[in-house]
Write an enzyme that holds these catalytic residues in place. Sequence first.
Site, mmCIF file in Angstrom:
data_model
loop_
_atom_site.group_PDB
_atom_site.id
_atom_site.type_symbol
_atom_site.label_atom_id
_atom_site.label_comp_id
_atom_site.label_asym_id
_atom_site.label_seq_id
_atom_site.Cartn_x
_atom_site.Cartn_y
_atom_site.Cartn_z
ATOM 1 N N SER A 22 0.834 -1.208 0.000
ATOM 2 C CA SER A 22 0.000 0.000 0.000
ATOM 3 C C SER A 22 0.864 1.251 0.000
ATOM 4 O O SER A 22 1.988 1.229 0.541
ATOM 5 C CB SER A 22 -0.890 0.010 1.244
ATOM 6 O OG SER A 22 -1.573 1.254 1.351
ATOM 7 N N TYR A 57 -1.675 0.392 10.321
ATOM 8 C CA TYR A 57 -1.788 -0.357 9.053
ATOM 9 C C TYR A 57 -0.574 -0.032 8.177
ATOM 10 O O TYR A 57 0.034 -0.923 7.573
ATOM 11 C CB TYR A 57 -3.094 0.059 8.377
ATOM 12 C CG TYR A 57 -3.295 -0.402 6.951
ATOM 13 C CD1 TYR A 57 -3.652 -1.721 6.658
ATOM 14 C CD2 TYR A 57 -3.177 0.496 5.888
ATOM 15 C CE1 TYR A 57 -3.871 -2.124 5.353
ATOM 16 C CE2 TYR A 57 -3.396 0.097 4.585
ATOM 17 C CZ TYR A 57 -3.741 -1.211 4.319
ATOM 18 O OH TYR A 57 -3.962 -1.605 3.015
#
Length: 256
Positions: A148, A161
């Site tokens: 990501s 995250y």
Amino acid sequence: MGRNPLDSANKTAVILGAASTVARSIAMEFARGGYALVLADCDHEETARIAADVALRFDVACHAVPFDATAYCTHRPFLEECRRILGVEPQGVVLCFGYMPEQREAQEDFAKAQRAIDTNLTGAISVLELFASAFEARRGGFIVGLSSVAGDRGRKANYIYGAAKAGLTCFLSGLRNRLHTAGVHVLTVKPGFMDTKMTYGMPLPGPLVASPGQAARAIVRALRKGKDEVYVRFFWRYIMLIIRNIPEWQFKKMNI
Ligand SMILES: NC(=O)c1ccc[n+]([C@@H]2O[C@H](COP(=O)([O-])OP(=O)(O)OC[C@H]3O[C@@H](n4cnc5c(N)ncnc54)[C@H](OP(=O)(O)O)[C@@H]3O)[C@@H](O)[C@H]2O)c1
């Protein structure tokens, strides 16, 4: 860029986290190319439905196998099961599973932070090391990992995250460095925003968002071109270049 990792007579792949809408679109891209697939996710019922749909639409073998990224001791038997079902060592593996807790909840509840690390990083290392060793011994194959842009720089909005994804990006980079001489290709995918169940209900900046189909096509195109890293959509490379280069003294005052 290198040679096309999909240029092989062995057209078999395993897709992990296959109930993700992006993974479903990736499965369809592979099936369109004649790949026999194993689809694996913790939501086995949904995966079985997707496998049946892919098999019917593209007339390829497509099997659903239960898989839990955090049940680390099951990963070796899982790979054995993939081999048994496909009848060969799979040519490639695409890691799509992921878990993104709400940042504030993860700050206050360590169980959520831990699940983010256990799923996105520890689970990825556990299962991909097995595929990596098998592909290295055979001297060929491909590994695709969905990381990501959140892993490119820690931001207050999602740094737990982001920390897990930064670890995954680093892990994939190391795998690529290790496996290059064995002819195994490793592609790191860095999506910005994708319109999936992970982002359901979140206010997303429309023009920056990739649909699952757009994302899947970009990922398979990058793999075919032998790229090492791809941002989805492409302009995230430039957005993140700017974000990474903001000096820390200024970055810490910003609300992004
Ligand atoms: N959507 C975005 O904007 C975005 C942006 C950057 C990166 N990504 C990454 O892209 C990948 C695909 O995400 P997505 O947007 O398609 O999200 P998604 O729809 O939530 O898909 C993730 C899949 O992983 C599965 N999963 C979660 N924990 C698992 C576990 N322990 N074992 C096996 N499967 C597990 C989920 O199953 P359940 O739903 O049953 O838990 C789900 O099917 C993820 O790695 C995500 O982190 C997404």
